[in-house]
Motif scaffolding. Structure first.
Motif, mmCIF file in Angstrom:
data_model
loop_
_atom_site.group_PDB
_atom_site.id
_atom_site.type_symbol
_atom_site.label_atom_id
_atom_site.label_comp_id
_atom_site.label_asym_id
_atom_site.label_seq_id
_atom_site.Cartn_x
_atom_site.Cartn_y
_atom_site.Cartn_z
ATOM 1 N N VAL A 59 0.854 -1.188 0.000
ATOM 2 C CA VAL A 59 0.000 0.000 0.000
ATOM 3 C C VAL A 59 0.887 1.235 0.000
ATOM 4 C CG1 VAL A 59 -1.905 -1.140 1.187
ATOM 5 C CG2 VAL A 59 -0.145 0.016 2.526
ATOM 6 N N GLU A 60 0.365 2.306 -0.562
ATOM 7 C CA GLU A 60 1.073 3.581 -0.546
ATOM 8 C C GLU A 60 0.636 4.370 0.682
ATOM 9 O OE1 GLU A 60 3.480 4.633 -2.707
ATOM 10 O OE2 GLU A 60 3.352 2.550 -3.395
ATOM 11 N N ALA A 61 1.591 4.952 1.387
ATOM 12 C CA ALA A 61 1.284 5.652 2.641
ATOM 13 C C ALA A 61 1.992 6.998 2.689
ATOM 14 C CB ALA A 61 1.695 4.803 3.840
ATOM 15 N N PRO A 62 1.320 8.015 3.216
ATOM 16 C CA PRO A 62 1.994 9.305 3.408
ATOM 17 C C PRO A 62 2.888 9.269 4.644
ATOM 18 C CG PRO A 62 -0.274 9.429 4.168
ATOM 19 C CD PRO A 62 -0.095 8.054 3.575
ATOM 20 N N VAL A 63 3.936 10.064 4.620
ATOM 21 C CA VAL A 63 4.824 10.235 5.762
ATOM 22 C C VAL A 63 4.596 11.639 6.306
ATOM 23 C CG1 VAL A 63 7.205 10.256 6.582
ATOM 24 C CG2 VAL A 63 6.532 8.679 4.757
ATOM 25 N N TYR A 64 4.166 11.730 7.575
ATOM 26 C CA TYR A 64 3.843 13.006 8.197
ATOM 27 C C TYR A 64 4.956 13.431 9.159
ATOM 28 C CZ TYR A 64 -1.021 12.275 6.697
ATOM 29 O OH TYR A 64 -2.167 12.063 5.965
ATOM 30 N N ALA A 65 5.220 14.716 9.224
ATOM 31 C CA ALA A 65 6.056 15.278 10.278
ATOM 32 C C ALA A 65 5.136 15.565 11.461
ATOM 33 C CB ALA A 65 6.735 16.553 9.805
ATOM 34 N N ARG A 66 5.278 14.803 12.521
ATOM 35 C CA ARG A 66 4.338 14.912 13.643
ATOM 36 C C ARG A 66 4.331 16.315 14.250
ATOM 37 N NH1 ARG A 66 4.064 10.954 19.043
ATOM 38 N NH2 ARG A 66 2.375 12.103 20.074
ATOM 39 N N SER A 67 5.457 16.987 14.245
ATOM 40 C CA SER A 67 5.539 18.313 14.856
ATOM 41 C C SER A 67 4.676 19.347 14.148
ATOM 42 C CB SER A 67 6.996 18.788 14.876
ATOM 43 O OG SER A 67 7.511 18.888 13.556
ATOM 44 N N ARG A 68 4.244 19.063 12.934
ATOM 45 C CA ARG A 68 3.426 20.004 12.171
ATOM 46 C C ARG A 68 1.925 19.771 12.372
ATOM 47 N NH1 ARG A 68 6.334 19.816 6.212
ATOM 48 N NH2 ARG A 68 8.519 19.901 6.930
ATOM 49 N N LEU A 69 1.568 18.771 13.159
ATOM 50 C CA LEU A 69 0.154 18.443 13.361
ATOM 51 C C LEU A 69 -0.381 19.161 14.588
ATOM 52 C CD1 LEU A 69 0.397 14.587 12.725
ATOM 53 C CD2 LEU A 69 -0.305 16.357 11.090
ATOM 54 N N GLY A 70 -1.495 19.866 14.417
ATOM 55 C CA GLY A 70 -2.090 20.588 15.529
ATOM 56 C C GLY A 70 -3.198 19.797 16.201
ATOM 57 N N ALA A 71 -3.715 20.346 17.293
ATOM 58 C CA ALA A 71 -4.754 19.676 18.065
ATOM 59 C C ALA A 71 -5.995 19.432 17.217
ATOM 60 C CB ALA A 71 -5.110 20.517 19.284
ATOM 61 N N GLY A 72 -6.562 18.250 17.387
ATOM 62 C CA GLY A 72 -7.777 17.897 16.670
ATOM 63 C C GLY A 72 -7.562 17.284 15.311
ATOM 64 N N THR A 73 -6.332 17.283 14.820
ATOM 65 C CA THR A 73 -6.045 16.704 13.508
ATOM 66 C C THR A 73 -6.266 15.201 13.535
ATOM 67 O OG1 THR A 73 -4.383 18.415 13.080
ATOM 68 C CG2 THR A 73 -4.308 16.443 11.709
ATOM 69 N N ARG A 74 -6.907 14.687 12.513
ATOM 70 C CA ARG A 74 -7.157 13.258 12.405
ATOM 71 C C ARG A 74 -6.451 12.714 11.171
ATOM 72 N NH1 ARG A 74 -11.506 11.023 15.143
ATOM 73 N NH2 ARG A 74 -11.906 9.606 13.409
ATOM 74 N N ILE A 75 -5.802 11.572 11.348
ATOM 75 C CA ILE A 75 -5.073 10.926 10.261
ATOM 76 C C ILE A 75 -5.505 9.472 10.201
ATOM 77 C CG2 ILE A 75 -2.797 10.172 9.472
ATOM 78 C CD1 ILE A 75 -1.643 12.646 10.765
#
Length: 327
Positions: A277-293
């Motif tokens: 499967v293809e998956a995105p790679v996220y920088a966790r430090s850029r995610l704010g409160a309430g963000t859903r992945i």
């Protein structure tokens, strides 16, 4: 270390297996440490896959399956073997690699929710910094059923309490921050181990002893499904636990998150048992409160990497923790 670190390792490790399967990006430490995927593949192929007649990906999955099985066994020791159902709890993966395994472990144990701390790689160090001071004082005071010497037990507890008070003074714990808890270790006659239960308050009386016996039977029933209430009980050890409360650090809350796609730094293929499967790679430090992945996805940070499996969803809590749930 792992072959993929390029530091001289020659035996395939769990980290190498994760890299081969695409669970890790080709770098660690926020991109400052490049991983050698060819070395990892070569080690898994020559040391595991070829000798066992497996293809490369099956060998890598087998490495992780064995590691996960060992971790599940360790979790069962502190849950099922203590009369606790893992399904009633939240799983807290920690360490640099803990969040890579959390999703698989949760499914093996049928745990529906994980909590991944903001900095799982240093969670133990953080725990040490925020933990209260604590010391335990214990003394053998063997008491046999039908011959409980209340006066002797009272004298033993008094001595232990005095030791705790001296420790408070040595550690400069303010009086308002001091707390002591009494407990006793008991066993059935001829039993080779004891169970520890809290003492009711800080007085020694026949009523208190009767309550301790009741709690012992109840705990034995919880742990082993039965209690031998017609068997003589021995009180073996008396204990006083002293704790000094320390000021807790202030916690800050994350600002509300925006579009999670803005935190994507790369995309890569993940090899799962069900396929690629293809998956995105996220920088966790850029995610704010309430963000859903939604999984599958990889979340990177300086001290750890988190793997979200398909049908798992992560939500960023205002404290910065990730709450991972099965759909």
């Amino acid at each position: 270390g792992p072959c993929c670190y390029g530091r001289g390792g020659t035996e395939p490790t769990v980290t190498d297996a994760h890299l081969v399967l695409g669970h890790l990006p080709p770098w660690l430490l926020d991109g400052s440490f490049r991983l050698d995927i060819e070395a990892a593949e070569r080690a898994v192929a020559t040391k595991v896959a070829e000798p066992l007649g497996l293809d490369l990906m099956a060998a890598a999955r087998g490495i992780l399956a064995i590691a996960d099985s060992h971790m599940v066994g360790a979790i069962r020791v502190v849950s099922v073997e203590r009369g606790r159902d893992p399904r009633d709890f939240v799983l807290v993966p920690f360490g640099g690699a803990g969040p890579l395994h959390g999703g698989a472990l949760a499914r093996l144990l049928d745990i529906r929710t994980q909590l991944i701390a903001p900095s799982p790689g240093v969670l133990s160090a953080l725990g040490l910094l925020v933990s209260d001071l604590k010391a335990d004082f214990a003394r053998t005071c063997l008491q046999q059923h039908g011959h409980f010497d209340v006066a002797q037990m009272a004298a033993t507890f008094t001595g232990l309490q005095a030791e705790a008070e001296r420790w408070f003074e040595t550690e400069s714990v303010p009086p308002a921050a001091r707390k002591t808890v009494w407990s006793a270790s008991l066993r059935y006659e001829h039993q080779g181990f004891e169970l520890t239960v809290d003492w009711p308050g800080t007085e020694v009386s026949e009523a208190a002893v009767a309550e301790v016996l009741r709690r012992f039977h109840e705990l034995h029933r919880t742990l082993y499904t039965f209690a031998q209430e017609d068997t003589p009980v021995e009180i073996v050890t008396l204990r006083v636990s002293a704790s000094g409360a320390l000021p807790q650090p202030r916690s800050s809350e994350l600002p509300p998150g925006g579009d999670p796609r803005d935190a994507i730094t790369a995309r890569q293929s993940i090899n799962l048992e069900s396929g690629i499967v293809e998956a995105p790679v996220y920088a966790r430090s850029r995610l704010g409160a309430g963000t859903r992945i939604a999984g599958p996805a990889i979340l990177t940070q300086l001290d750890a990497t988190t793997l979200l499996l398909p049908r798992q969803t992560a939500e960023v809590h205002p404290t910065g923790s990730l709450i991972v749930r099965e759909e």
